[in-house]
Write a protein that holds these residues in place. Structure first.
Motif, PDB file in Angstrom:
ATOM      1  N   TYR A 129      11.933  13.345  -4.522  1.00  0.00           N
ATOM      2  CA  TYR A 129      10.885  12.246  -4.036  1.00  0.00           C
ATOM      3  C   TYR A 129       9.296  12.768  -4.026  1.00  0.00           C
ATOM      4  O   TYR A 129       9.306  13.964  -4.211  1.00  0.00           O
ATOM      5  CB  TYR A 129      11.280  12.150  -2.376  1.00  0.00           C
ATOM      6  N   TYR A 130       8.541  11.714  -4.063  1.00  0.00           N
ATOM      7  CA  TYR A 130       7.487  11.754  -4.072  1.00  0.00           C
ATOM      8  C   TYR A 130       6.531  11.294  -2.933  1.00  0.00           C
ATOM      9  O   TYR A 130       6.926   9.953  -2.794  1.00  0.00           O
ATOM     10  CB  TYR A 130       6.742  11.504  -5.656  1.00  0.00           C
ATOM     11  N   TRP A 131       5.452  11.668  -2.449  1.00  0.00           N
ATOM     12  CA  TRP A 131       4.978  10.837  -1.368  1.00  0.00           C
ATOM     13  C   TRP A 131       3.479  11.263  -1.313  1.00  0.00           C
ATOM     14  O   TRP A 131       2.849  12.318  -1.996  1.00  0.00           O
ATOM     15  CB  TRP A 131       5.509  11.352  -0.083  1.00  0.00           C
ATOM     16  N   ARG A 132       2.846  10.308  -0.790  1.00  0.00           N
ATOM     17  CA  ARG A 132       1.268  10.188  -0.744  1.00  0.00           C
ATOM     18  C   ARG A 132       0.757   9.229   0.468  1.00  0.00           C
ATOM     19  O   ARG A 132       1.619   8.418   1.074  1.00  0.00           O
ATOM     20  CB  ARG A 132       0.642   9.792  -1.780  1.00  0.00           C
ATOM     21  N   VAL A 133      -0.300   9.403   0.882  1.00  0.00           N
ATOM     22  CA  VAL A 133      -0.997   8.597   2.090  1.00  0.00           C
ATOM     23  C   VAL A 133      -2.474   8.114   1.745  1.00  0.00           C
ATOM     24  O   VAL A 133      -3.192   8.793   1.048  1.00  0.00           O
ATOM     25  CB  VAL A 133      -0.837   9.405   3.364  1.00  0.00           C
ATOM     26  N   LYS A 134      -2.783   7.103   2.175  1.00  0.00           N
ATOM     27  CA  LYS A 134      -4.069   6.407   2.215  1.00  0.00           C
ATOM     28  C   LYS A 134      -4.577   6.229   3.524  1.00  0.00           C
ATOM     29  O   LYS A 134      -3.586   5.629   4.402  1.00  0.00           O
ATOM     30  CB  LYS A 134      -4.540   5.524   1.043  1.00  0.00           C
ATOM     31  N   ALA A 135      -5.688   6.317   3.708  1.00  0.00           N
ATOM     32  CA  ALA A 135      -6.395   5.593   4.984  1.00  0.00           C
ATOM     33  C   ALA A 135      -7.003   4.218   4.692  1.00  0.00           C
ATOM     34  O   ALA A 135      -7.900   4.127   3.677  1.00  0.00           O
ATOM     35  CB  ALA A 135      -7.319   6.730   5.396  1.00  0.00           C
ATOM     36  N   THR A 136      -6.973   3.490   5.861  1.00  0.00           N
ATOM     37  CA  THR A 136      -7.858   2.149   5.874  1.00  0.00           C
ATOM     38  C   THR A 136      -8.510   1.966   7.441  1.00  0.00           C
ATOM     39  O   THR A 136      -7.666   2.213   8.412  1.00  0.00           O
ATOM     40  CB  THR A 136      -6.667   1.007   5.536  1.00  0.00           C
ATOM     41  N   ASP A 137      -9.663   1.578   7.038  1.00  0.00           N
ATOM     42  CA  ASP A 137     -10.486   1.237   8.459  1.00  0.00           C
ATOM     43  C   ASP A 137     -10.110  -0.143   8.913  1.00  0.00           C
ATOM     44  O   ASP A 137      -9.575  -1.019   8.383  1.00  0.00           O
ATOM     45  CB  ASP A 137     -11.925   1.610   8.261  1.00  0.00           C
ATOM     46  N   SER A 138     -10.475  -0.651   9.918  1.00  0.00           N
ATOM     47  CA  SER A 138     -10.415  -1.860  10.618  1.00  0.00           C
ATOM     48  C   SER A 138     -11.125  -2.854  10.109  1.00  0.00           C
ATOM     49  O   SER A 138     -10.901  -4.242  10.281  1.00  0.00           O
ATOM     50  CB  SER A 138     -11.038  -1.639  12.343  1.00  0.00           C
ATOM     51  N   LYS A 139     -11.889  -2.516   8.984  1.00  0.00           N
ATOM     52  CA  LYS A 139     -12.690  -3.712   8.239  1.00  0.00           C
ATOM     53  C   LYS A 139     -12.115  -3.725   6.920  1.00  0.00           C
ATOM     54  O   LYS A 139     -12.572  -4.305   5.831  1.00  0.00           O
ATOM     55  CB  LYS A 139     -14.082  -3.383   8.158  1.00  0.00           C
ATOM     56  N   ASN A 140     -10.897  -3.249   7.038  1.00  0.00           N
ATOM     57  CA  ASN A 140      -9.718  -3.213   5.656  1.00  0.00           C
ATOM     58  C   ASN A 140     -10.685  -2.534   4.505  1.00  0.00           C
ATOM     59  O   ASN A 140     -10.061  -2.828   3.191  1.00  0.00           O
ATOM     60  CB  ASN A 140      -9.655  -4.843   5.526  1.00  0.00           C
ATOM     61  N   LEU A 141     -11.400  -1.729   4.560  1.00  0.00           N
ATOM     62  CA  LEU A 141     -11.691  -0.648   3.479  1.00  0.00           C
ATOM     63  C   LEU A 141     -10.783   0.380   3.404  1.00  0.00           C
ATOM     64  O   LEU A 141     -10.797   1.176   4.619  1.00  0.00           O
ATOM     65  CB  LEU A 141     -13.503  -0.455   3.627  1.00  0.00           C
ATOM     66  N   SER A 142     -10.215   0.888   2.304  1.00  0.00           N
ATOM     67  CA  SER A 142      -9.311   2.155   2.004  1.00  0.00           C
ATOM     68  C   SER A 142      -9.935   3.105   1.277  1.00  0.00           C
ATOM     69  O   SER A 142     -10.999   2.746   0.313  1.00  0.00           O
ATOM     70  CB  SER A 142      -8.070   1.544   1.444  1.00  0.00           C
ATOM     71  N   SER A 143      -9.520   4.293   1.793  1.00  0.00           N
ATOM     72  CA  SER A 143      -9.695   5.564   0.808  1.00  0.00           C
ATOM     73  C   SER A 143      -8.855   5.489  -0.349  1.00  0.00           C
ATOM     74  O   SER A 143      -7.971   4.489  -0.599  1.00  0.00           O
ATOM     75  CB  SER A 143      -9.680   6.793   1.547  1.00  0.00           C
ATOM     76  N   ALA A 144      -9.260   6.488  -1.146  1.00  0.00           N
ATOM     77  CA  ALA A 144      -8.116   6.545  -2.424  1.00  0.00           C
ATOM     78  C   ALA A 144      -6.995   7.152  -1.835  1.00  0.00           C
ATOM     79  O   ALA A 144      -7.012   7.880  -0.661  1.00  0.00           O
ATOM     80  CB  ALA A 144      -8.845   7.455  -3.262  1.00  0.00           C
ATOM     81  N   TYR A 145      -5.987   7.364  -2.592  1.00  0.00           N
ATOM     82  CA  TYR A 145      -4.528   7.936  -2.000  1.00  0.00           C
ATOM     83  C   TYR A 145      -4.867   9.398  -1.968  1.00  0.00           C
ATOM     84  O   TYR A 145      -5.611   9.968  -2.993  1.00  0.00           O
ATOM     85  CB  TYR A 145      -3.515   7.544  -3.087  1.00  0.00           C
ATOM     86  N   SER A 146      -4.092  10.044  -1.559  1.00  0.00           N
ATOM     87  CA  SER A 146      -4.072  11.556  -1.229  1.00  0.00           C
ATOM     88  C   SER A 146      -3.550  12.142  -2.681  1.00  0.00           C
ATOM     89  O   SER A 146      -3.020  11.317  -3.226  1.00  0.00           O
ATOM     90  CB  SER A 146      -3.346  11.940  -0.296  1.00  0.00           C
ATOM     91  N   ALA A 147      -3.489  13.442  -2.834  1.00  0.00           N
ATOM     92  CA  ALA A 147      -2.803  14.172  -3.798  1.00  0.00           C
ATOM     93  C   ALA A 147      -1.212  13.704  -3.555  1.00  0.00           C
ATOM     94  O   ALA A 147      -0.909  13.274  -2.495  1.00  0.00           O
ATOM     95  CB  ALA A 147      -3.045  15.620  -3.815  1.00  0.00           C
ATOM     96  N   THR A 148      -0.356  14.113  -4.659  1.00  0.00           N
ATOM     97  CA  THR A 148       1.037  13.393  -4.453  1.00  0.00           C
ATOM     98  C   THR A 148       1.709  14.952  -4.172  1.00  0.00           C
ATOM     99  O   THR A 148       1.464  15.949  -5.093  1.00  0.00           O
ATOM    100  CB  THR A 148       1.651  12.959  -5.645  1.00  0.00           C
ATOM    101  N   ASN A 149       2.625  15.070  -3.255  1.00  0.00           N
ATOM    102  CA  ASN A 149       3.513  16.109  -3.231  1.00  0.00           C
ATOM    103  C   ASN A 149       4.936  15.665  -3.546  1.00  0.00           C
ATOM    104  O   ASN A 149       5.227  14.702  -3.355  1.00  0.00           O
ATOM    105  CB  ASN A 149       3.667  16.521  -1.716  1.00  0.00           C
ATOM    106  N   GLN A 150       5.457  16.568  -4.110  1.00  0.00           N
ATOM    107  CA  GLN A 150       7.064  16.327  -4.615  1.00  0.00           C
ATOM    108  C   GLN A 150       7.982  17.272  -3.673  1.00  0.00           C
ATOM    109  O   GLN A 150       7.644  18.406  -3.661  1.00  0.00           O
ATOM    110  CB  GLN A 150       7.263  16.356  -6.165  1.00  0.00           C
ATOM    111  N   PHE A 151       9.236  16.592  -3.526  1.00  0.00           N
ATOM    112  CA  PHE A 151      10.088  17.780  -2.665  1.00  0.00           C
ATOM    113  C   PHE A 151      11.488  16.975  -3.215  1.00  0.00           C
ATOM    114  O   PHE A 151      11.650  16.027  -3.670  1.00  0.00           O
ATOM    115  CB  PHE A 151       9.914  17.672  -1.415  1.00  0.00           C
ATOM    116  N   TYR A 152      12.583  17.834  -2.801  1.00  0.00           N
ATOM    117  CA  TYR A 152      14.003  17.696  -3.206  1.00  0.00           C
ATOM    118  C   TYR A 152      14.853  17.636  -1.713  1.00  0.00           C
ATOM    119  O   TYR A 152      14.720  18.682  -0.942  1.00  0.00           O
ATOM    120  CB  TYR A 152      14.410  18.518  -4.172  1.00  0.00           C
ATOM    121  N   THR A 153      15.542  16.489  -1.494  1.00  0.00           N
ATOM    122  CA  THR A 153      16.282  16.742  -0.443  1.00  0.00           C
ATOM    123  C   THR A 153      17.758  17.476  -1.001  1.00  0.00           C
ATOM    124  O   THR A 153      18.523  16.984  -1.727  1.00  0.00           O
ATOM    125  CB  THR A 153      16.773  15.250   0.138  1.00  0.00           C
TER     126      THR A 153
END
Length: 233
Positions: free
Chosen positions: A105-129
């Motif tokens: 799997y691969y995962w990432r996160v981005k932040a969005t403020d109450s005025k609907n303006l978003s940051s870029a996505y974070s770096a991506t981490n990969q992992f295995y279940t």
């Protein structure tokens, strides 16, 4: 006398039309700043997860305007996030998700403020279940380094570059590279190489080239990468 009256009337007309001038000036526009980019905490990169129900954790973003922040968490089965398994919105900095066993799997996160303006996505981490009874884990998908996807290449040759990882840190990864102009019929140009780069033969101008990297772990496991491409000038 008539001249003085004319001047007074004209002055009154100009003042009444123009006013004082200060009331017509609009207030300066207010600027909004995007939140800072979140940083991932857990699952860490290249982690082998024994449990397939995981707490996804990240550091909080900040907002210069003091706006409320929500986070979008994406989890996918590929590094390009075209095979999404989860896309969730969370106001806290932790979200528990249930995943399949025996999957990279691969995962990432981005932040969005109450005025609907978003940051870029974070770096991506990969992992295995970890799956039931698995003793060998497939390598992660190779990650493109150069040339960037859909880029225009002006030289007559180009160095193809990528990276790859495996949760089995003792495995020695080798690579096969497929290359050509027909993405449905690529030819193998490199086999069982440990280096993560390949110098192409001489290229033809105004042509789209495609390439794929296959990652092998020496234990019988292999992962076929995505199709990448570039265009010659």
């Amino acid at each position: 006398m008539k001249k003085i009256l004319y001047i007074l009337v004209l002055s009154t007309f100009i003042w009444s039309c123009g006013g004082s001038g200060s009331e017509d000036i609009p207030p300066p526009p207010q600027t909004n700043n995007a939140p800072t980019v979140p940083t991932l905490v857990y699952p860490t990169n290249n982690l082998l997860c024994i449990d397939n129900v995981l707490d996804f954790d990240w550091n909080a973003s900040t907002d210069l305007d003091g706006d409320a922040i929500t986070y979008q968490v994406q989890v996918a089965k590929d590094a390009g996030f075209t095979q999404l398994t989860h896309t969730v919105t969370e106001s806290a900095t932790l979200r528990t998700l249930s995943l399949e066993k025996g999957i990279a799997y691969y995962w990432r996160v981005k932040a969005t403020d109450s005025k609907n303006l978003s940051s870029a996505y974070s770096a991506t981490n990969q992992f295995y279940t970890e799956g039931e009874g698995i003793s060998n884990y497939l390598p992660f998908l190779p990650i493109l380094v150069a040339p960037t996807l859909n880029s225009i290449v002006t030289s007559t040759t180009v160095t193809l570059q990528w990276t790859a990882d495996d949760v089995n840190t003792t495995d020695i990864l080798t690579y096969d590279v497929y290359f050509g102009t027909d993405q449905a019929n690529l030819s193998i140009v490199l086999a069982d190489q440990t280096e993560t780069s390949f110098e192409t033969p001489t290229l033809t101008a105004s042509t789209t080239y495609y390439w794929i990297v296959v990652v092998k772990d020496g234990q019988g496991g292999q992962t076929i990468g995505q199709i990448w491409n570039f265009v010659t000038d």
